[in-house]
Motif scaffolding. Structure first.
Motif, short mmCIF file in Angstrom:
data_model
loop_
_atom_site.label_atom_id
_atom_site.label_comp_id
_atom_site.label_asym_id
_atom_site.label_seq_id
_atom_site.Cartn_x
_atom_site.Cartn_y
_atom_site.Cartn_z
N SER A 53 0.89 -1.17 -0.16
CA SER A 53 0.02 -0.06 -0.11
C SER A 53 0.92 1.42 0.07
O SER A 53 1.94 1.04 0.46
CB SER A 53 -1.04 0.06 1.13
N PRO A 54 0.34 2.35 -0.54
CA PRO A 54 0.92 3.69 -0.42
C PRO A 54 1.34 3.99 1.19
O PRO A 54 0.30 3.63 1.75
CB PRO A 54 0.35 4.40 -1.18
N CYS A 55 2.37 4.54 1.43
CA CYS A 55 2.70 4.88 2.92
C CYS A 55 2.30 6.31 3.32
O CYS A 55 2.88 7.13 3.20
CB CYS A 55 4.06 4.74 3.32
N CYS A 56 0.91 6.53 3.40
CA CYS A 56 0.43 7.74 3.53
C CYS A 56 0.82 8.32 5.08
O CYS A 56 0.72 9.55 5.08
CB CYS A 56 -1.10 7.76 3.32
N SER A 57 1.17 7.63 6.04
CA SER A 57 1.68 7.93 7.08
C SER A 57 3.05 8.78 7.27
O SER A 57 3.20 9.62 7.71
CB SER A 57 1.69 7.11 8.40
N GLU A 63 8.64 9.75 1.68
CA GLU A 63 8.13 10.03 0.20
C GLU A 63 6.58 9.55 -0.07
O GLU A 63 6.28 9.95 -1.04
CB GLU A 63 9.11 9.73 -0.81
N GLY A 64 5.97 8.70 0.93
CA GLY A 64 4.94 8.19 0.53
C GLY A 64 4.71 7.11 -0.48
O GLY A 64 3.83 6.72 -1.17
N GLY A 65 5.80 6.40 -0.62
CA GLY A 65 6.06 5.43 -1.67
C GLY A 65 5.31 4.15 -1.12
O GLY A 65 4.69 3.89 0.00
N VAL A 66 5.12 3.12 -2.16
CA VAL A 66 4.53 1.72 -1.96
C VAL A 66 5.31 1.13 -0.95
O VAL A 66 6.60 0.94 -1.13
CB VAL A 66 4.09 1.14 -3.09
N ILE A 67 4.70 0.42 0.43
CA ILE A 67 5.49 -0.27 1.13
C ILE A 67 4.81 -1.68 1.32
O ILE A 67 3.56 -1.80 1.03
CB ILE A 67 5.53 0.47 2.65
N ASP A 68 5.34 -2.63 1.81
CA ASP A 68 4.85 -3.90 2.40
C ASP A 68 4.05 -3.74 3.52
O ASP A 68 4.51 -3.21 4.55
CB ASP A 68 5.98 -4.99 2.42
#
Length: 119
Positions: A53-57, A63-68
């Motif tokens: 999911s995007p890292c919105c926190s 940078e708000g990239g996609v994380i596991d």
């Protein structure tokens, strides 16, 4: 009777991942308690599913990239589901819990009271 219930798995073919359960997981994630404003993705991996999911926190990725978020693994011989959380500092998966059913696994993932998944 539903034909899917009667269908036997093909010998030598793993039961997971499959498209039906991938969609079930996607639907279940809509009931999560945290970060409901992002759109997680369920990706088929050997023996199970990866949720990213995007890292919105910005706690994990500034940078708000996609994380596991989580790794779901089905142990075919035992029929047990394993739920893994990611230690992002170590870049390693850690076993969080085991479940008899996929529904109880997604319930645990969605509740996430310790914030180990939806960080």
């Amino acid at each position: 009777m539903n034909a899917a219930v009667l269908r036997k798995p093909t010998p030598g073919m793993p039961a997971h991942p499959n498209e039906l359960d991938r969609k079930r997981i996607e639907r279940a994630l809509k009931s999560r308690q945290r970060y409901r404003y992002v759109s997680p993705k369920v990706v088929a991996v050997t023996g199970g599913y990866l949720i990213e999911s995007p890292c919105c926190s910005r706690n994990i990725d500034a940078e708000g990239g996609v994380i596991d978020v989580a790794l779901l693994h089905h142990d075919a011989p035992s029929g047990i589901w394993q739920l893994f959380c990611k230690d992002h500092k170590k870049d390693a998966w850690e076993l969080h819990s085991t479940h008899q059913r996929l529904a109880s696994l997604t319930d645990a993932l969605n509740a996430d009271p310790e914030r180990v998944f939806w960080q």
